[in-house]
Write a protein that holds these residues in place. Structure first.
Motif, short mmCIF file in Angstrom:
data_model
loop_
_atom_site.label_atom_id
_atom_site.label_comp_id
_atom_site.label_asym_id
_atom_site.label_seq_id
_atom_site.Cartn_x
_atom_site.Cartn_y
_atom_site.Cartn_z
N SER A 124 36.35 54.29 12.91
CA SER A 124 36.63 52.96 13.46
C SER A 124 37.29 52.04 12.44
CB SER A 124 35.34 52.31 13.95
OG SER A 124 34.69 53.14 14.88
N GLU A 140 34.67 46.63 17.37
CA GLU A 140 34.35 47.86 16.64
C GLU A 140 35.61 48.67 16.33
OE1 GLU A 140 31.37 50.21 18.57
OE2 GLU A 140 31.42 51.81 17.08
N THR A 141 36.55 48.70 17.30
CA THR A 141 37.74 49.53 17.11
C THR A 141 39.02 48.72 17.35
OG1 THR A 141 37.76 50.16 19.44
CG2 THR A 141 36.54 51.59 17.96
N ASN A 159 30.88 53.52 11.22
CA ASN A 159 32.30 53.15 11.30
C ASN A 159 33.19 54.21 10.66
OD1 ASN A 159 31.57 49.62 10.70
ND2 ASN A 159 31.53 50.79 12.59
#
Ligand SMILES: [Zn+2]
Length: 652
Positions: free
Chosen positions: A284, A219-220, A279
């Motif tokens: 992100s 995700e990051t 996001n």
């Protein structure tokens, strides 16, 4: 003779969203026993108990929300514009530990279903705690759902340990497998919140019961960097090594995956859920959706939870998916509207492993469909020249409120914008009630630094008392000489580089918080190890015996987050950092153990050095006895007690 069916939708602009994008500008859909029997011109071939004239309207597959946390509707708008770790560890998880129960989950899911049905969603992939309550609420609302029971390494609202949550997942799967609307699944939360043991156990569980596995992946950038640091490889190969892809995986996010990882996802038959709003909102990044689709990865679209979105509007997500792909590539032909609609329907169904049942209007599939009114003023006029224009209308001009009727599994869930399976007014009333209680809890917590610490704790509160005395020294030589004296026994000795960050608060009664990082130095002065600790020091000295002070502190060790996390979470009024070189001895003198510190300030630099003598104590009487001895010890070091020197040499 005409065949009999239950429902016949006629005169509709039918978008089947099958592999060929077959469309019927004036078509019909026949439904019997919850399944689609036929789609097309259907001139008088079918006779139905219920016939609905859909003139001027689009009939298309119900939208598939490929990743959400439905019960989090009850946390919508609770804490926004924060970094992911502060948001998750500082707010979401502590509030969830306090409030999330089976009833909370059922209520929140009911609210989510009402919102999803209103905006044309018939199927969603969920991940939360007490997942059986999500399943119950979804089934009661008449929606199709992949319901995934969260498993993670921290204590969760529904399980004290990961063994408990794994047991809960197994139990849930056993009882719900084979349900007509709900598919149960395990959900190892994410690689960074799971151990390798959890990842493996969840994959085995999914394989054992032939159900999908739902998780968050890549995700990051932080997650990817951490994976590289700790495992020497990015996220996808790492979870692959833990045999996660033995299961049919649905991976939310995949924002930071390289081309090799995309190929691995494709090979593993994993579905991906693209969550554009979440996001963006959490900063992100933007998932490489076009590249993944080009490689044949099934990429659906999700809203993620309402605490990071903050709604469940799939029309908005379709639009964002199409716009973002153009914006990042500089190519307006990237991810055309038609493909965005496919991602929210057919491709999303495959990504969530519902492809055999739903996602397109084809004979044999379940009747999950929506009727959309494209005659609203924001959608007028319409052009017939380009058969793709209808997809652009849906994506670029259409709104969730244009959905007028919703059917799932052959049953109407909404007719003429009226919900048939849920009581919205009652859901809203109950939700406001929960919000009031959460508000009161957080307002109370935010007033106390100690309670905020406990909320993110992990480590328990450990109160201790110590007496201490400080002095300035022109040179540390006197200390070195005195420690060679026979009356003082050196038990232990360390040398380190100490980095202190002090957080001060407007209300001095809160005390002050110290984030401390130590780098241990070996005999050559090289860094041999490190540790980080967090300490909350009481507001003031408890007592003074001459220049010897009695302090109370509450230790929380070790510090598991970065100073940046604590800064954003505690929002101190002021902050000060101090870097020093510290030599520390544990000595025995007259039958009592003392710590002796000799500190040289490096930043801000100081000419003098400091000596500090301290000892743990248990009672006022004990403190008084020891106070006399520390003063004596300090005198041997050539120091004059100075009670104006602050702890850590920081000002108040
Ligand atoms: Zn999520």
């Amino acid at each position: 003779m005409a065949h009999r069916v239950d429902t016949l939708l006629t005169n509709a602009h039918v978008l089947t969203l099958d592999d060929q994008f077959t469309a019927w500008p004036s078509g019909a859909v026949a439904i019997r026993d919850g399944a689609i029997v036929a789609v097309g011109a259907l001139n008088g071939e079918y006779q139905a108990a219920e016939t609905m004239d859909c003139r001027g309207r689009v009939v298309m597959p119900g939208l598939i929300n490929a990743h959400t946390h439905a019960p989090m509707t009850l946390l919508r708008g609770l804490a926004d514009d924060l970094r992911l770790d502060v948001w998750l560890m500082g707010y979401m998880m502590p509030v969830e530990r306090e409030f999330v129960t089976a009833e909370f989950v059922e209520l929140g899911t009911g609210l989510a279903c009402a919102e999803m049905i209103r905006s044309g969603t018939t199927c969603f992939a969920d991940m939360y705690y007490f997942e059986e309550s999500v399943a119950r609420a979804a089934a009661a609302a008449g929606m199709r759902a992949l319901c995934s029971q969260t498993v993670l390494k921290f204590p969760a609202p529904d399980a004290a340990s990961f063994e408990d949550s794994l047991e809960r997942a197994r139990d849930f799967i056993v009882r719900w497998k084979g349900h007509p609307l709900v598919v149960p699944a395990p959900a190892p939360h994410a690689p960074y919140t799971c151990t390798t043991e959890i990842l493996r156990a969840c994959a085995e569980l999914a394989v054992e019961f032939g159900v999908p596995l739902h998780t968050h992946l890549a995700e990051t950038t932080f997650e990817v960097e951490q994976s590289r640091r700790e495992h020497g490889m990015p996220v996808v190969p790492w979870v692959s090594k833990q045999r996660l892809f033995d299961a049919r995986v649905l991976a939310a996010h995949c924002v930071h995956v390289d081309e090799g990882e995309m190929t691995a996802l494709k090979k593993a038959g994993a579905g991906v859920a693209h969550n554009p709003t979440s996001n963006l909102k959490l900063g992100s990044g933007i998932a490489p959706v076009v590249k993944m689709l080009e490689r044949g990865v099934m990429v659906g679209i999700g809203t993620d939870g309402t605490a990071s979105n903050n709604d469940l509007d799939m029309f908005e997500e379709m639009r964002l998916a199409a716009l973002l792909a153009k914006g990042v590539s500089g190519d307006p032909t990237a991810l055309p509207a038609r493909q965005a609609v496919a991602m929210a329907t057919r491709i999303g169904a495959r990504a969530t492993h519902f492809g055999a049942l739903t996602g397109s209007l084809e004979a044999g599939k379940r009747a999950d469909l929506i009727v959309v009114d494209l005659d609203q003023v924001h959608n007028v006029p319409r052009f017939a020249r380009d058969p793709h224009a209808v997809y652009s209308q849906l994506v670029y001009a259409g709104k969730a409120g244009d959905v007028v009727d919703v059917m799932c599994d052959g049953k109407w869930l909404m007719r003429d914008r009226r919900l048939l399976t849920l009581d919205e007014a009652e859901l809203a009333r109950a939700a406001r009630d929960v919000a009031r209680r959460i508000d009161a809890f957080l307002i109370r917590r935010e007033q106390s630094v100690l309670q905020k610490l406990v909320a993110i704790g992990g480590a328990a509160e450990q109160e201790s008392f110590e007496i201490q005395v400080k002095a300035r020294l022109a040179s540390p030589d006197a200390v070195d000489r005195a420690l060679e004296d026979d009356e003082i026994t050196v038990l232990r000795k360390v040398h380190y580089h100490q980095f202190d960050t002090y957080f001060f608060f407007d209300d001095p009664a809160q005390g002050r918080l110290r984030y401390r990082e130590d780098e241990f130095l070996d005999d050559q002065g090289k860094v041999a190890g490190a540790r980080a600790r967090l300490t909350l020091t009481g507001p003031s000295r408890e007592a003074a015996f001459g220049s010897v002070l009695l302090f109370r502190s509450r230790f929380f060790a070790p510090a598991t987050h970065s100073p940046r996390f604590y800064r954003e979470y505690f929002r101190p009024a002021r902050e000060r950092t101090i870097e020093k070189d510290r030599r520390r001895w544990l000595v025995a003198y007259r039958g009592v153990q003392f710590y002796v510190h000799v500190d040289r300030l490096l930043d801000p630099p100081a000419d003098t050095c400091f000596v500090e003598v301290k000892s743990r104590t248990w009672s006022r009487r004990d403190a008084q006895d020891k106070a006399a001895i520390v003063t004596e010890l300090l005198a041997r070091f050539g120091g004059r007690p100075d009670d104006t020197i602050e702890e850590g040499y920081a000002d108040r």
